[in-house]
Design an enzyme around this catalytic site. Structure first.
Site, PDB file in Angstrom:
ATOM      1  CB  CYS A 146      -3.307   4.198  -2.730  1.00  0.00           C
ATOM      2  SG  CYS A 146      -2.271   4.144  -1.252  1.00  0.00           S
ATOM      3  CG  HIS A 195       2.669   3.815 -22.947  1.00  0.00           C
ATOM      4  ND1 HIS A 195       3.983   3.501 -23.226  1.00  0.00           N
ATOM      5  CD2 HIS A 195       2.229   4.567 -23.994  1.00  0.00           C
ATOM      6  CE1 HIS A 195       4.325   4.042 -24.388  1.00  0.00           C
ATOM      7  NE2 HIS A 195       3.277   4.691 -24.868  1.00  0.00           N
ATOM      8  CG  HIS A 253      -0.879   2.310  -6.242  1.00  0.00           C
ATOM      9  ND1 HIS A 253      -0.262   3.486  -5.893  1.00  0.00           N
ATOM     10  CD2 HIS A 253      -1.104   1.639  -5.082  1.00  0.00           C
ATOM     11  CE1 HIS A 253      -0.127   3.531  -4.576  1.00  0.00           C
ATOM     12  NE2 HIS A 253      -0.619   2.418  -4.071  1.00  0.00           N
ATOM     13  CG  HIS A 292     -18.186   1.710  -5.687  1.00  0.00           C
ATOM     14  ND1 HIS A 292     -18.046   2.867  -4.983  1.00  0.00           N
ATOM     15  CD2 HIS A 292     -18.419   2.090  -6.964  1.00  0.00           C
ATOM     16  CE1 HIS A 292     -18.209   3.910  -5.785  1.00  0.00           C
ATOM     17  NE2 HIS A 292     -18.434   3.451  -6.992  1.00  0.00           N
ATOM     18  CG  ASN A 321       2.709   3.627  -1.756  1.00  0.00           C
ATOM     19  OD1 ASN A 321       2.074   4.486  -2.359  1.00  0.00           O
ATOM     20  ND2 ASN A 321       2.129   2.569  -1.221  1.00  0.00           N
ATOM     21  CG  HIS A 349      14.871   2.204  -7.160  1.00  0.00           C
ATOM     22  ND1 HIS A 349      15.716   3.270  -7.424  1.00  0.00           N
ATOM     23  CD2 HIS A 349      15.642   1.241  -6.588  1.00  0.00           C
ATOM     24  CE1 HIS A 349      16.938   2.969  -7.026  1.00  0.00           C
ATOM     25  NE2 HIS A 349      16.917   1.739  -6.520  1.00  0.00           N
TER      26      HIS A 349
END
Length: 492
Positions: A244, A385, A389, A323, A422, A418
């Site tokens: 992701c 802001h 994720h 990493h 995801n 919502h």
């Protein structure tokens, strides 16, 4: 009684698996080294410590300038300089100016971006999802109850989307449906991007596509190049298997390529494909993905052309890639990226007071070996802001707690989870789109994107708004038409 006990144990085990570690118990000096490395490049060190002093020494020797001459100039006395001296001074100034211009980092602009919003027939409410799951004869009643508990606690609403192959009766989980999902998402986001920016596909010099779980032949980038008849010499890349957080890896790659290719435009397409990765079985650890991952994608236009600055929304400040290996245990990567400002301090302007407090904490722990918790800077003083994720409700809860963020800061992430679920690497862009749709972005605002997951673990990007984003700029914004309905209250 045995079934109730089993359900309770499963629920506790799931909560433990989704709980993030205590980030306050780990800090390493290597992150300070990383911060110093990022803030002081080799070119800068060579320029100020070697090249500049050496050039000044040669200039003094060739021109015969002395300290008395500089003293007279400082005291406004008339000093007669020879023609050779004046020429040498001009050459020296031109040399310094040339070095400065050559080594100055070329800005990369985010012209605009678009998030794909599937058609209404792809919507899947929680009840419909559970009925679809129950309709599969291979899944037991206990498994259905397990998914119901997870779905009610995951933070997803009733307007998320699933691809046609999964919702078909019976499901069609084959390569053809997976390619259809990829085409619909990628072309939908790109069509919107080209429409709102006015740029032609032939102008794109760099194309990067990241999709972790679906890597067909011909590749996803080849599908885009052929569909839009892009130029033959386009530099195209496919990133797969990076989880992701791959969306910001793509941005980092685009940033590096734009530095090497002046006067160019790059398009990044971030998506995930779930058709071939849907699970129909009773292994509860694998069923979590079914409850969280949904259909979505985003297309981002980046440019280093000066003429694009006036119409761009943001400037890329920096990207940091962390990493942490291929082992994914409870998002441990968040510790190294989000809890220690020394790794990201070069990207932001934390107040001096915050930096001093952090340094004092570090000295106590490392020099005096005191058992004190490291001081966590107030990142709200550095960023207006946050786009974190939307990996799941438990993850967002821990991030809010450990970064000490307000509900207002977490609103884009929670509402994205919502509304869209995801969507993997593209979730950050749905969150940025939400921030824009609410009219929150002002000129000069700094926005921090935080992505984490499997593969490369944790990556950050910082953007600075070049102008205020009006709420009337809703073309290609997936939140158009539903802005007034949010935020909604998430049931505990």
């Amino acid at each position: 009684m045995e079934r109730t006990s089993s359900i309770g144990m499963d629920q506790e085990r799931l909560t433990a698996e989704m709980r993030l570690p205590d980030f306050l118990t780990s800090i390493k000096l290597k992150y300070v080294k990383l911060g110093l490395h990022n803030s002081c490049s080799l070119t800068t060190v060579l320029f100020f410590l070697i090249i500049l002093p050496l050039t000044g020494t040669v200039l003094v020797q060739l021109t015969g300038l002395t300290f008395d001459t500089f003293s007279d100039l400082w005291s406004n006395q008339v000093v007669q300089l020879e023609g050779a001296t004046r020429l040498a001074c001009m050459v020296f100034l031109c040399f310094v100016l040339t070095l400065y211009v050559a080594n100055r980092s070329k800005p990369v602009y985010l012209v605009d971006f678009s998030c794909y919003e599937p058609e209404d027939e792809r919507k899947m409410s929680v009840d419909s999802f559970l009925k679809m799951t129950e309709g599969n004869g291979a899944i037991t009643k206990d498994t259905v109850q397990f998914q119901e508990r997870i779905s009610n606690r995951a933070g997803l609403g009733d307007e998320t989307y699933l691809p046609r192959g999964i919702t078909s009766t019976p499901p069609k989980l084959d390569m053809s449906e997976a390619r259809t999902e990829a085409e619909v998402v990628m072309f939908g986001a790109l069509d919107s991007l080209f429409e709102k920016t006015g740029i032609k596909p032939a102008e794109i010099g760099i194309l990067i596509v990241n999709c972790s779980l679906f890597n067909p032949t011909p590749s996803l980038s080849a599908m885009i190049v052929n569909h839009y008849k892009m130029r033959e010499d386009i530099k195209s890349y496919n990133l797969g298997g990076m989880g992701c957080s791959a969306g910001l890896i793509s941005v980092d790659l685009a940033n590096n390529l734009l530095k090497a290719n002046p006067n160019s435009c790059a398009v990044v397409v971030s998506t995930e494909n779930i058709t071939l990765n849907w699970y129909f079985g009773n292994d509860r650890s694998m069923l979590l993905c079914n409850c969280l991952f949904q259909m979505g994608g985003a297309a981002i236009l980046l440019s280093n052309r000066r003429q694009d600055r006036s119409k761009s929304k943001y400037k890329l400040v920096n990207v940091i890639r962390t990493h942490k290996g291929s082992n994914d245990k409870n998002y441990n990567c968040v510790c190294s990226e989000n809890k220690h400002h020394d790794a990201i301090e070069p990207m932001v302007n934390l107040p001096l007071s915050e930096q001093i407090l952090f340094l004092i904490s570090l000295v106590k722990r490392k020099m005096f070996k005191l058992k004190v918790k490291p001081y966590i800077p107030d990142f709200k003083l550095a960023f207006e802001h946050f786009c974190i994720h939307a990996g799941g409700r438990a993850v967002l809860d821990e991030m809010q707690k450990n970064l000490d963020l307000k509900d207002w800061h977490m609103e884009p992430s929670r509402m994205t989870l919502h509304r869209f679920g995801n969507t993997s690497s593209s979730s950050l862009w749905y969150e940025m789109a939400y921030t824009e749709a609410k009219g929150r972005v002002k000129a000069g605002d700094r926005l921090w994107q935080i992505a984490f997951g499997s593969g490369f673990k944790c990556n950050s990007a910082v953007w600075k708004a070049l102008r205020a984003v009006s709420t009337e700029e809703m073309t290609g914004n997936a939140w158009a038409g539903s802005t007034e309905d949010y935020p909604v209250k998430i049931v505990q």
